[in-house]
Design a protein around this motif. Sequence first.
Motif, PDB file in Angstrom:
ATOM      1  N   LEU A  80       0.846  -1.196   0.000  1.00  0.00           N
ATOM      2  CA  LEU A  80       0.000   0.000   0.000  1.00  0.00           C
ATOM      3  C   LEU A  80       0.880   1.244   0.000  1.00  0.00           C
ATOM      4  O   LEU A  80       1.969   1.243   0.585  1.00  0.00           O
ATOM      5  N   THR A  81       0.399   2.302  -0.643  1.00  0.00           N
ATOM      6  CA  THR A  81       1.124   3.569  -0.696  1.00  0.00           C
ATOM      7  C   THR A  81       0.252   4.678  -0.109  1.00  0.00           C
ATOM      8  O   THR A  81      -0.921   4.776  -0.436  1.00  0.00           O
ATOM      9  N   ASP A  82       0.838   5.478   0.760  1.00  0.00           N
ATOM     10  CA  ASP A  82       0.163   6.651   1.314  1.00  0.00           C
ATOM     11  C   ASP A  82       0.386   7.805   0.339  1.00  0.00           C
ATOM     12  O   ASP A  82       1.518   8.240   0.136  1.00  0.00           O
ATOM     13  N   ARG A  83      -0.688   8.285  -0.311  1.00  0.00           N
ATOM     14  CA  ARG A  83      -0.561   9.337  -1.317  1.00  0.00           C
ATOM     15  C   ARG A  83      -0.041  10.644  -0.727  1.00  0.00           C
ATOM     16  O   ARG A  83       0.648  11.401  -1.396  1.00  0.00           O
ATOM     17  N   SER A  84      -0.370  10.942   0.523  1.00  0.00           N
ATOM     18  CA  SER A  84       0.029  12.231   1.102  1.00  0.00           C
ATOM     19  C   SER A  84       1.508  12.285   1.450  1.00  0.00           C
ATOM     20  O   SER A  84       2.125  13.345   1.359  1.00  0.00           O
ATOM     21  N   THR A  85       2.099  11.152   1.844  1.00  0.00           N
ATOM     22  CA  THR A  85       3.511  11.158   2.240  1.00  0.00           C
ATOM     23  C   THR A  85       4.409  10.379   1.294  1.00  0.00           C
ATOM     24  O   THR A  85       5.625  10.538   1.333  1.00  0.00           O
ATOM     25  N   GLY A  86       3.828   9.506   0.461  1.00  0.00           N
ATOM     26  CA  GLY A  86       4.629   8.667  -0.424  1.00  0.00           C
ATOM     27  C   GLY A  86       5.185   7.430   0.256  1.00  0.00           C
ATOM     28  O   GLY A  86       5.891   6.645  -0.365  1.00  0.00           O
ATOM     29  N   ARG A  87       4.884   7.238   1.508  1.00  0.00           N
ATOM     30  CA  ARG A  87       5.396   6.097   2.257  1.00  0.00           C
ATOM     31  C   ARG A  87       4.681   4.817   1.832  1.00  0.00           C
ATOM     32  O   ARG A  87       3.498   4.824   1.549  1.00  0.00           O
ATOM     33  N   ARG A  88       5.418   3.713   1.803  1.00  0.00           N
ATOM     34  CA  ARG A  88       4.850   2.410   1.430  1.00  0.00           C
ATOM     35  C   ARG A  88       4.713   1.534   2.670  1.00  0.00           C
ATOM     36  O   ARG A  88       5.534   1.585   3.577  1.00  0.00           O
ATOM     37  N   TYR A  89       3.657   0.739   2.654  1.00  0.00           N
ATOM     38  CA  TYR A  89       3.381  -0.196   3.749  1.00  0.00           C
ATOM     39  C   TYR A  89       3.200  -1.580   3.171  1.00  0.00           C
ATOM     40  O   TYR A  89       2.601  -1.747   2.106  1.00  0.00           O
ATOM     41  N   ARG A  90       3.695  -2.597   3.885  1.00  0.00           N
ATOM     42  CA  ARG A  90       3.443  -3.995   3.550  1.00  0.00           C
ATOM     43  C   ARG A  90       2.546  -4.558   4.635  1.00  0.00           C
ATOM     44  O   ARG A  90       2.814  -4.373   5.823  1.00  0.00           O
ATOM     45  N   ALA A  91       1.485  -5.236   4.213  1.00  0.00           N
ATOM     46  CA  ALA A  91       0.540  -5.756   5.204  1.00  0.00           C
ATOM     47  C   ALA A  91       0.091  -7.161   4.832  1.00  0.00           C
ATOM     48  O   ALA A  91      -0.129  -7.470   3.666  1.00  0.00           O
ATOM     49  N   ARG A  92      -0.036  -7.985   5.837  1.00  0.00           N
ATOM     50  CA  ARG A  92      -0.607  -9.326   5.695  1.00  0.00           C
ATOM     51  C   ARG A  92      -1.998  -9.306   6.296  1.00  0.00           C
ATOM     52  O   ARG A  92      -2.402  -8.324   6.912  1.00  0.00           O
ATOM     53  N   GLU A  93      -2.727 -10.402   6.131  1.00  0.00           N
ATOM     54  CA  GLU A  93      -4.049 -10.497   6.744  1.00  0.00           C
ATOM     55  C   GLU A  93      -3.920 -10.344   8.255  1.00  0.00           C
ATOM     56  O   GLU A  93      -2.981 -10.839   8.856  1.00  0.00           O
ATOM     57  N   ARG A  94      -4.856  -9.631   8.856  1.00  0.00           N
ATOM     58  CA  ARG A  94      -4.939  -9.309  10.285  1.00  0.00           C
ATOM     59  C   ARG A  94      -3.975  -8.208  10.726  1.00  0.00           C
ATOM     60  O   ARG A  94      -3.923  -7.869  11.897  1.00  0.00           O
ATOM     61  N   ASP A  95      -3.196  -7.627   9.811  1.00  0.00           N
ATOM     62  CA  ASP A  95      -2.344  -6.483  10.160  1.00  0.00           C
ATOM     63  C   ASP A  95      -3.197  -5.217  10.184  1.00  0.00           C
ATOM     64  O   ASP A  95      -4.223  -5.125   9.518  1.00  0.00           O
ATOM     65  N   THR A  96      -2.737  -4.238  10.959  1.00  0.00           N
ATOM     66  CA  THR A  96      -3.446  -2.969  11.080  1.00  0.00           C
ATOM     67  C   THR A  96      -2.556  -1.840  10.574  1.00  0.00           C
ATOM     68  O   THR A  96      -1.384  -1.748  10.941  1.00  0.00           O
ATOM     69  N   ILE A  97      -3.144  -0.994   9.732  1.00  0.00           N
ATOM     70  CA  ILE A  97      -2.456   0.211   9.242  1.00  0.00           C
ATOM     71  C   ILE A  97      -3.367   1.378   9.547  1.00  0.00           C
ATOM     72  O   ILE A  97      -4.444   1.511   8.959  1.00  0.00           O
ATOM     73  N   GLY A  98      -2.964   2.236  10.474  1.00  0.00           N
ATOM     74  CA  GLY A  98      -3.826   3.337  10.902  1.00  0.00           C
ATOM     75  C   GLY A  98      -5.065   2.768  11.579  1.00  0.00           C
ATOM     76  O   GLY A  98      -4.976   1.988  12.515  1.00  0.00           O
ATOM     77  N   ALA A  99      -6.237   3.143  11.085  1.00  0.00           N
ATOM     78  CA  ALA A  99      -7.496   2.646  11.649  1.00  0.00           C
ATOM     79  C   ALA A  99      -8.052   1.483  10.833  1.00  0.00           C
ATOM     80  O   ALA A  99      -9.169   1.038  11.076  1.00  0.00           O
ATOM     81  N   ALA A 100      -7.285   0.978   9.859  1.00  0.00           N
ATOM     82  CA  ALA A 100      -7.761  -0.077   8.966  1.00  0.00           C
ATOM     83  C   ALA A 100      -7.073  -1.403   9.287  1.00  0.00           C
ATOM     84  O   ALA A 100      -5.860  -1.456   9.464  1.00  0.00           O
ATOM     85  N   ARG A 101      -7.876  -2.474   9.347  1.00  0.00           N
ATOM     86  CA  ARG A 101      -7.343  -3.825   9.575  1.00  0.00           C
ATOM     87  C   ARG A 101      -7.570  -4.641   8.308  1.00  0.00           C
ATOM     88  O   ARG A 101      -8.663  -4.640   7.739  1.00  0.00           O
ATOM     89  N   VAL A 102      -6.527  -5.324   7.852  1.00  0.00           N
ATOM     90  CA  VAL A 102      -6.616  -6.145   6.644  1.00  0.00           C
ATOM     91  C   VAL A 102      -7.390  -7.411   6.983  1.00  0.00           C
ATOM     92  O   VAL A 102      -7.021  -8.152   7.888  1.00  0.00           O
ATOM     93  N   VAL A 103      -8.480  -7.660   6.242  1.00  0.00           N
ATOM     94  CA  VAL A 103      -9.321  -8.832   6.481  1.00  0.00           C
ATOM     95  C   VAL A 103      -8.967  -9.949   5.508  1.00  0.00           C
ATOM     96  O   VAL A 103      -8.771 -11.098   5.915  1.00  0.00           O
ATOM     97  N   ARG A 104      -8.857  -9.612   4.212  1.00  0.00           N
ATOM     98  CA  ARG A 104      -8.592 -10.645   3.214  1.00  0.00           C
ATOM     99  C   ARG A 104      -7.805 -10.042   2.057  1.00  0.00           C
ATOM    100  O   ARG A 104      -8.075  -8.921   1.623  1.00  0.00           O
ATOM    101  N   ILE A 105      -6.828 -10.808   1.574  1.00  0.00           N
ATOM    102  CA  ILE A 105      -6.022 -10.383   0.430  1.00  0.00           C
ATOM    103  C   ILE A 105      -6.308 -11.340  -0.719  1.00  0.00           C
ATOM    104  O   ILE A 105      -6.183 -12.551  -0.583  1.00  0.00           O
ATOM    105  N   ARG A 106      -6.728 -10.766  -1.846  1.00  0.00           N
ATOM    106  CA  ARG A 106      -6.946 -11.545  -3.060  1.00  0.00           C
ATOM    107  C   ARG A 106      -5.947 -11.106  -4.112  1.00  0.00           C
ATOM    108  O   ARG A 106      -5.121 -10.224  -3.861  1.00  0.00           O
ATOM    109  N   MET A 107      -6.030 -11.670  -5.314  1.00  0.00           N
ATOM    110  CA  MET A 107      -5.017 -11.393  -6.345  1.00  0.00           C
ATOM    111  C   MET A 107      -4.901  -9.910  -6.698  1.00  0.00           C
ATOM    112  O   MET A 107      -3.791  -9.408  -6.864  1.00  0.00           O
ATOM    113  N   GLU A 108      -6.013  -9.213  -6.818  1.00  0.00           N
ATOM    114  CA  GLU A 108      -5.953  -7.818  -7.232  1.00  0.00           C
ATOM    115  C   GLU A 108      -6.723  -6.874  -6.323  1.00  0.00           C
ATOM    116  O   GLU A 108      -6.944  -5.718  -6.684  1.00  0.00           O
TER     117      GLU A 108
END
Length: 135
Positions: A80-108
Amino acid sequence: MIRLIFAVALAAAFKAGPLEVAAQTRPPPIYEREVFTYPAFDRRDPFQPLHLDTLAGPRFGDLTLAGVLYNPQLGSVAILTDRSTGRRYRARERDTIGAARVVRIRMEEVDFVITTFGVSRQETLRARRERGTGG
């Protein structure tokens, strides 16, 4: 009669003069800022903002899905990329980024649950496909 009017006007002019000079030499007023303190003990300080951007991570609205490393056996990773700062995040299922928790990752696409002030909602981010140059 004219001398009397002139004398009264002259006296009034002399009276007004010293008052105006005194008003101009008066020191400017000093403004003092009132400072509030709050003995919080176990409570939240109501003078502090509810959402601290520096500690909470990126806002979900600023995130875009740059790509997915899809592997159902070992676990997929969303990039994931933060448009405001340009910072990139890597997340797996059940990881939390800010107020968002990753529930499911599919191909696209990636499904999230966003919780803000105790209210949850589901959102999905889809990877943008880049247009090919030829066929």
